[in-house]
Enzyme design. Structure first.
Site, mmCIF file in Angstrom:
data_model
loop_
_atom_site.group_PDB
_atom_site.id
_atom_site.type_symbol
_atom_site.label_atom_id
_atom_site.label_comp_id
_atom_site.label_asym_id
_atom_site.label_seq_id
_atom_site.Cartn_x
_atom_site.Cartn_y
_atom_site.Cartn_z
ATOM 1 N N LYS A 31 0.858 -1.195 0.000
ATOM 2 C CA LYS A 31 0.000 0.000 0.000
ATOM 3 C C LYS A 31 0.890 1.239 0.000
ATOM 4 C CE LYS A 31 -2.347 1.621 3.753
ATOM 5 N NZ LYS A 31 -2.182 3.080 3.853
ATOM 6 N N ASP A 58 -3.410 4.353 -1.862
ATOM 7 C CA ASP A 58 -4.328 4.826 -0.817
ATOM 8 C C ASP A 58 -4.308 6.354 -0.754
ATOM 9 O OD1 ASP A 58 -5.828 5.094 1.518
ATOM 10 O OD2 ASP A 58 -4.210 4.451 2.851
ATOM 11 N N LYS A 60 -7.302 8.176 -0.972
ATOM 12 C CA LYS A 60 -8.586 8.603 -0.383
ATOM 13 C C LYS A 60 -9.152 9.838 -1.093
ATOM 14 C CE LYS A 60 -7.602 6.810 4.274
ATOM 15 N NZ LYS A 60 -6.207 6.345 4.162
ATOM 16 N N ASP A 63 -13.739 14.740 -3.966
ATOM 17 C CA ASP A 63 -13.909 16.057 -4.593
ATOM 18 C C ASP A 63 -15.204 16.007 -5.392
ATOM 19 O OD1 ASP A 63 -13.386 18.632 -5.836
ATOM 20 O OD2 ASP A 63 -11.258 18.281 -5.433
ATOM 21 N N THR A 118 -10.942 5.258 11.073
ATOM 22 C CA THR A 118 -10.931 4.647 12.412
ATOM 23 C C THR A 118 -10.591 5.676 13.490
ATOM 24 O OG1 THR A 118 -8.782 3.800 11.737
ATOM 25 C CG2 THR A 118 -10.556 2.215 11.885
ATOM 26 N N ARG A 211 3.217 -1.104 10.717
ATOM 27 C CA ARG A 211 4.318 -1.165 11.673
ATOM 28 C C ARG A 211 4.678 -2.541 12.222
ATOM 29 N NH1 ARG A 211 1.529 3.715 14.643
ATOM 30 N NH2 ARG A 211 -0.182 2.594 13.665
HETATM 31 O O1 C5P Z 1 1.040 0.446 11.169
HETATM 32 P P1 C5P Z 1 -0.392 -0.002 11.042
HETATM 33 O O2 C5P Z 1 -0.526 -1.505 10.879
HETATM 34 O O3 C5P Z 1 -1.273 0.552 12.114
HETATM 35 O O4 C5P Z 1 -0.820 0.637 9.633
HETATM 36 C C1 C5P Z 1 -2.142 0.588 9.154
HETATM 37 C C2 C5P Z 1 -2.232 1.290 7.832
HETATM 38 O O5 C5P Z 1 -3.603 1.351 7.476
HETATM 39 C C3 C5P Z 1 -1.721 2.723 7.831
HETATM 40 O O6 C5P Z 1 -1.149 2.965 6.540
HETATM 41 C C4 C5P Z 1 -2.965 3.557 8.017
HETATM 42 O O7 C5P Z 1 -2.881 4.824 7.415
HETATM 43 C C5 C5P Z 1 -3.999 2.720 7.279
HETATM 44 N N1 C5P Z 1 -5.373 2.948 7.662
HETATM 45 C C6 C5P Z 1 -5.828 2.795 8.983
HETATM 46 N N2 C5P Z 1 -7.151 3.035 9.278
HETATM 47 C C7 C5P Z 1 -7.994 3.404 8.322
HETATM 48 C C8 C5P Z 1 -7.555 3.549 7.006
HETATM 49 C C9 C5P Z 1 -6.226 3.312 6.709
HETATM 50 O O8 C5P Z 1 -5.068 2.436 9.847
HETATM 51 N N3 C5P Z 1 -9.268 3.582 8.616
#
Ligand code: C5P
Length: 239
Positions: A31, A58, A60, A63, A118, A211
């Site tokens: 992603k 990603d 998002k 517009d 979220t 992460r």
């Molecule tokens: O590091 P982690 O596993 O928390 O990363 C989750 C990824 O999913 C990040 O790139 C974050 O921006 C993305 N994301 C999220 N919640 C959302 C949409 C996207 O955590 N609702």
């Protein structure tokens, strides 16, 4: 087709490629988010495609329908596999995005909608955004709109997957971040989390993991563990 998507939340191409080189010969679905895309531009998508990765871009998008139509056309021509837009842009905007992808002349990527971020809690949603009801109701309503616009699915919390699948059918895709191993107490800033096994059992199609893999001492081993727990059986060791 279920898969684990690694979130490349890196500030530049060098850091992203240094990380990917640590995965040996594996070519995971990745992603690319705003941070990396805005730093490096469209070239980063082309380069990772050439290296054999599938790409979820990603950005998002949100517009007026005509602008989103043009933007989706541009990102589809880069060879993306999944693109996303905000469901809060409305059904006409989502239809414009789908039409742009269908008429771009290249292979149509999956188009999914962001329901509620979220980071949005109920109080904030009710009081600042003036959206009534629970977050779950809002997510389901936006998912219904996305389905009505002919989109392929939504990004949602893992805890909303079964509700969406029950309502909109198994073929409507759910892509879920917020996934951690059971023994992993460190949820970072994710609040509503689940394990890869639970995400699989709830019917999630793709999980997005950042992460826990990008910061792992052995990212390849951790990535393969996520795949094994999410996909099980025969896909377990296919990177
Ligand atoms: O590091 P982690 O596993 O928390 O990363 C989750 C990824 O999913 C990040 O790139 C974050 O921006 C993305 N994301 C999220 N919640 C959302 C949409 C996207 O955590 N609702």
């Amino acid at each position: 087709m279920k898969d684990v998507i690694i979130a490349l939340d890196f500030r530049d191409k060098k850091s992203a490629l240094t990380f990917l080189d640590r995965l040996g010969g594996a070519r995971p679905f990745v992603k690319i988010g705003m941070e990396l895309f805005y730093a490096e531009g469209p070239g980063i998508v082309r380069e990772l495609k050439e290296r054999g990765h599938r790409i979820f871009l990603d950005l998002k998008l949100h517009d007026i329908p005509n602008t989103v139509r043009g933007a989706v056309g541009s990102v589809v021509r880069l060879g993306t596999d999944i693109v996303n837009i905000h469901a809060s842009g409305g059904i006409a905007m989502m239809e414009a995005a789908r039409e742009a992808a269908e008429t771009s002349g290249t292979q149509r990527p999956l188009i999914i909608a962001v329901t509620q971020l979220t980071s949005t809690g109920q109080e904030m949603m009710n009081e600042q955004l003036l959206i009534h009801g629970t977050v779950e109701e809002a997510v389901l309503h936006y998912a219904r709109n996305a389905s009505a616009a002919g989109l392929d699915g939504v990004v949602c919390s893992p805890l909303e997957v079964s509700l969406i699948k029950r309502e909109l059918g198994d073929a409507f895709l759910t892509v879920t971040p917020g996934v951690r191993f059971a023994e992993d107490q460190k949820a970072d800033d994710q609040v509503r989390i689940t394990t890869p096994g639970q995400a699989a059992r709830s019917g999630a199609d793709y999980i997005v993991v950042g992460r826990p893999i990008t910061s792992a001492p052995d990212p390849l081993e951790t990535y393969l563990r996520f795949k094994k727990e999410f996909m099980g059986g025969i896909h377990a060791y296919t990177a």
